[in-house]
Design a protein around this motif. Structure first.
Motif, PDB file in Angstrom:
ATOM      1  N   ARG A  83       0.850  -1.194   0.000  1.00 41.87           N
ATOM      2  CA  ARG A  83       0.000   0.000   0.000  1.00 41.87           C
ATOM      3  C   ARG A  83       0.889   1.249   0.000  1.00 41.87           C
ATOM      4  N   ASN A  84       0.248   2.408   0.040  1.00 38.90           N
ATOM      5  CA  ASN A  84       0.989   3.676   0.054  1.00 38.90           C
ATOM      6  C   ASN A  84       1.921   3.749   1.259  1.00 38.90           C
ATOM      7  N   SER A  85       3.053   4.399   1.071  1.00 39.14           N
ATOM      8  CA  SER A  85       3.999   4.570   2.181  1.00 39.14           C
ATOM      9  C   SER A  85       4.899   5.770   1.892  1.00 39.14           C
ATOM     10  N   GLY A  86       5.458   6.336   2.945  1.00 36.82           N
ATOM     11  CA  GLY A  86       6.416   7.429   2.789  1.00 36.82           C
ATOM     12  C   GLY A  86       5.826   8.664   2.122  1.00 36.82           C
ATOM     13  N   LEU A  87       4.570   8.981   2.416  1.00 41.16           N
ATOM     14  CA  LEU A  87       3.902  10.078   1.715  1.00 41.16           C
ATOM     15  C   LEU A  87       4.333  11.460   2.193  1.00 41.16           C
ATOM     16  N   LEU A  88       5.082  11.510   3.273  1.00 43.87           N
ATOM     17  CA  LEU A  88       5.598  12.802   3.744  1.00 43.87           C
ATOM     18  C   LEU A  88       7.101  12.923   3.542  1.00 43.87           C
ATOM     19  N   ASP A  89       7.674  11.988   2.782  1.00 42.21           N
ATOM     20  CA  ASP A  89       9.127  11.997   2.592  1.00 42.21           C
ATOM     21  C   ASP A  89       9.591  13.329   1.989  1.00 42.21           C
ATOM     22  N   GLY A  90      10.584  13.923   2.650  1.00 42.31           N
ATOM     23  CA  GLY A  90      11.137  15.196   2.204  1.00 42.31           C
ATOM     24  C   GLY A  90      10.582  16.390   2.937  1.00 42.31           C
ATOM     25  N   SER A  91       9.446  16.209   3.604  1.00 38.15           N
ATOM     26  CA  SER A  91       8.790  17.353   4.253  1.00 38.15           C
ATOM     27  C   SER A  91       9.665  17.980   5.333  1.00 38.15           C
ATOM     28  N   ALA A  92      10.549  17.187   5.936  1.00 37.30           N
ATOM     29  CA  ALA A  92      11.449  17.732   6.963  1.00 37.30           C
ATOM     30  C   ALA A  92      12.337  18.828   6.394  1.00 37.30           C
ATOM     31  N   MET A  93      12.621  18.772   5.094  1.00 31.67           N
ATOM     32  CA  MET A  93      13.457  19.783   4.437  1.00 31.67           C
ATOM     33  C   MET A  93      12.632  20.650   3.474  1.00 31.67           C
ATOM     34  N   LYS A  94      11.289  20.516   3.586  1.00 33.24           N
ATOM     35  CA  LYS A  94      10.374  21.272   2.724  1.00 33.24           C
ATOM     36  C   LYS A  94      10.608  20.995   1.232  1.00 33.24           C
ATOM     37  N   VAL A  95      10.884  19.733   0.926  1.00 36.00           N
ATOM     38  CA  VAL A  95      11.000  19.293  -0.469  1.00 36.00           C
ATOM     39  C   VAL A  95      10.137  18.054  -0.661  1.00 36.00           C
ATOM     40  N   ASP A  96       9.756  17.799  -1.895  1.00 36.44           N
ATOM     41  CA  ASP A  96       8.947  16.625  -2.219  1.00 36.44           C
ATOM     42  C   ASP A  96       9.878  15.491  -2.630  1.00 36.44           C
ATOM     43  N   LEU A  97      10.011  14.507  -1.753  1.00 33.72           N
ATOM     44  CA  LEU A  97      10.821  13.322  -2.059  1.00 33.72           C
ATOM     45  C   LEU A  97       9.968  12.055  -1.941  1.00 33.72           C
ATOM     46  N   VAL A  98       8.709  12.184  -2.299  1.00 32.89           N
ATOM     47  CA  VAL A  98       7.802  11.033  -2.295  1.00 32.89           C
ATOM     48  C   VAL A  98       8.075  10.198  -3.543  1.00 32.89           C
ATOM     49  N   GLY A  99       8.133   8.879  -3.367  1.00 36.43           N
ATOM     50  CA  GLY A  99       8.343   7.979  -4.502  1.00 36.43           C
ATOM     51  C   GLY A  99       9.661   7.236  -4.411  1.00 36.43           C
ATOM     52  N   GLY A 100      10.105   6.721  -5.534  1.00 35.31           N
ATOM     53  CA  GLY A 100      11.355   5.970  -5.558  1.00 35.31           C
ATOM     54  C   GLY A 100      11.196   4.563  -5.017  1.00 35.31           C
ATOM     55  N   TYR A 101      12.339   3.952  -4.721  1.00 31.99           N
ATOM     56  CA  TYR A 101      12.361   2.555  -4.275  1.00 31.99           C
ATOM     57  C   TYR A 101      13.080   2.391  -2.940  1.00 31.99           C
ATOM     58  N   TYR A 102      12.560   1.459  -2.146  1.00 37.69           N
ATOM     59  CA  TYR A 102      13.344   0.940  -1.020  1.00 37.69           C
ATOM     60  C   TYR A 102      14.365  -0.019  -1.638  1.00 37.69           C
ATOM     61  N   ASP A 103      15.597   0.081  -1.217  1.00 35.06           N
ATOM     62  CA  ASP A 103      16.653  -0.637  -1.931  1.00 35.06           C
ATOM     63  C   ASP A 103      16.621  -2.141  -1.714  1.00 35.06           C
ATOM     64  N   ALA A 104      16.228  -2.564  -0.510  1.00 35.17           N
ATOM     65  CA  ALA A 104      16.352  -3.995  -0.186  1.00 35.17           C
ATOM     66  C   ALA A 104      15.205  -4.405   0.743  1.00 35.17           C
ATOM     67  N   GLY A 105      15.541  -4.961   1.909  1.00 36.37           N
ATOM     68  CA  GLY A 105      14.514  -5.445   2.815  1.00 36.37           C
ATOM     69  C   GLY A 105      14.141  -4.469   3.908  1.00 36.37           C
ATOM     70  N   ASP A 106      14.665  -3.241   3.826  1.00 37.67           N
ATOM     71  CA  ASP A 106      14.370  -2.239   4.846  1.00 37.67           C
ATOM     72  C   ASP A 106      13.513  -1.127   4.243  1.00 37.67           C
TER      73      ASP A 106
END
Length: 497
Positions: free
Chosen positions: A63-86
């Motif tokens: 399901r959806n995840s990491g929808l606030l990624d980047g907000s700590a620096m006021k940038v949009d970093l939503v999306g991309g890939y988790y590299d492995a099992g973390d």
């Protein structure tokens, strides 16, 4: 007499070449369904997605995840890939994954048929994110998430409540390695979309040019300044010289500009092209750059890159058992072995280089010269096929190391989302500590991460299907990415696609 021997030698080479070219559309029936493996190897990337998932998401337990990624620096970093099992987004391996998925499509996309669209979608999921991460000039956001805190939890991506720390490089804290790899990814992807989406391709290429200029101007290894965040996870052990050569090679290919060719000619030696470092992967790109640049000489007849045929031969010959320059360890069962930690990543990346170089040799009607021993394209393909067949089940364990392929495959992979009940099965949040009950369980993972290639067996062909053994049981995007191209080649060669 000497001239007669030389003539005989030449005839033997020509006969071998014509035989290799004529017969590698295989007469035999394949022992594996490479088309099925190809489909699954691409599907895997949907299980690694971060961000808002599209309506056509096929890995439906995510399901959806990491929808606030980047907000700590006021940038949009939503999306991309988790590299492995973390649940961390590491920019360095993500960029390499993108480059290798793109190279897979560029060399073998014409053989992928119905899977080509899925492969392009997997690339675009990454490049959309990399465009966000490079939106500000002379700045790249290279990580989202605190790896140490993330690794102290066992949570679904959908539940994660660990700090989504944002890490960046800039003029004051350079990261030539990750910047040049990002430039390579954007340049390679621009070629993938050149015909199907020319406007997007132009955006990618313009960004690649800008990012490479930043990488080259502000030099330094990103793990020097960001050691506490990126080490030991994705430290730049090989330095940044290999990425500069690799990035320039991709920009030369994408732009055909003399700027990058001149850069390669002037800097190849100082950037380590003579080094015999044969571990091609997310950290060291020398071998890949040698193969890529050899194509410009062999097929585009760029004479100034003549030496790269020799450099490429040197790497390839190190892999061939029985030739004087061979220096590669193989397990008793025949698997190429580099190291205990996720060895399969080197198997898939090296195998891709073997089939790709074989393609260049065939098209240029030449061979690899291994210290006086002649190695044909057909020999390289045979070595590559053996590695893929081992991965898919022809091994002493009699199991596939790709999840969901074949009758027996890893069931307890080191992967949070796969090992924890899905949101639909368990809607309530599973917090940081509670998840370890599932991690330490001996039950098979409830969610099958179809297509995931695990770290693989040890040097004695032994494999332990235990979640805690992340060396052997953790999958990674950069393990799958080069395999996509090799599987497309094999599926086409055996008439399966």
């Amino acid at each position: 007499m000497a001239s007669s021997l030389n003539l005989l030698h030449l005839l033997l080479i020509l006969l071998t070449l014509s035989s290799a070219t004529a017969t590698f559309r295989h007469r035999r029936t394949a022992s594996h369904n490479y088309r099925d493996a190809l489909t699954k190897s691409i599907l895997f990337f949907e299980g690694q997605r971060s961000g808002r998932l599209p309506p056509n998401q096929r890995m439906t337990w995510r399901r959806n995840s990491g929808l606030l990624d980047g907000s700590a620096m006021k940038v949009d970093l939503v999306g991309g890939y988790y590299d492995a099992g973390d649940n961390v987004k590491f920019g360095f391996p993500m960029a390499f994954t993108t480059t290798m998925l793109s190279w897979s499509v560029l060399e073998f996309g014409g053989m992928m048929k119905s899977e080509l669209g899925n492969a392009k979608t997997a690339i675009r999921w990454a490049t959309d994110y990399l465009l966000k991460a490079t939106a500000q000039p002379d700045t790249i956001y290279v990580q989202v998430g605190d790896a140490n805190k993330d690794h102290a939890c066992w949570e679904r991506p959908e539940d994660m409540d660990t700090q989504r720390t944002v890490i960046k490089i800039d003029r004051n804290n350079p990261g030539t390695d990750v910047a040049a790899e990002t430039a390579a990814a954007l340049a390679a992807a621009s070629l993938v979309f050149r015909k199907s989406d020319p406007n997007y391709s132009k955006v990618l290429l313009r960004r690649a040019i800008r990012v490479f200029a930043f990488a080259n101007k502000y030099r330094g290894a990103y793990s020097d300044g960001l050691k506490s965040y990126v080490c030991p996870f994705y430290c730049s052990y090989s330095g940044y010289q290999d990425e500069l050569l690799w990035g320039a090679a991709w920009l030369q290919k994408a732009t055909r500009s003399p700027t990058y060719l001149n850069f390669i000619q002037s800097n190849g030696q100082t950037l380590g092209v003579d080094e015999n470092d044969n571990n091609f992967g997310w950290d060291n790109k020398h071998a890949g750059a040698k193969i890529l640049l050899s194509k410009a000489f062999l097929l585009q007849k760029v004479q100034s890159l003549h030496d790269y045929k020799g450099h490429a031969d040197s790497f390839i010959c190190s892999l061939v058992p029985g030739v004087p320059s061979s220096q590669t360890q193989y397990t008793p069962g025949g698997l190429l072995f580099r190291m205990d930690d996720s060895n399969m990543q080197y198997v898939t990346s090296t195998t891709f280089l073997l089939v790709t170089y074989a393609k260049f040799l065939t098209r240029s009607h030449t061979v690899a010269n291994c210290g006086g021993a002649i190695v044909t394209a057909r020999r390289l393909r045979t070595i590559a096929k053996k590695q893929v067949d081992y991965l898919l089940g022809d091994n002493p364990m009699r199991m596939s190391f790709m999840v969901g392929y074949g009758p027996r495959f890893p069931e307890r992979i080191h992967h949070r989302g796969s090992s924890l009940p899905s949101i639909s099965a368990h809607p309530a949040k599973i917090d940081c500590g509670s998840g370890f009950n599932f991690m330490h369980s001996e039950s098979p993972n409830p969610n099958i991460l179809v297509g995931a290639v695990v770290g693989g067996p040890d040097e004695h062909d032994r494999y332990t299907d235990e979640r805690s053994d992340y060396f052997q049981t953790e999958p990674a995007t950069y393990t799958n990415a080069p395999l996509v191209g090799t599987l497309a080649y094999l599926a086409h060669s055996y008439g399966q696609i």
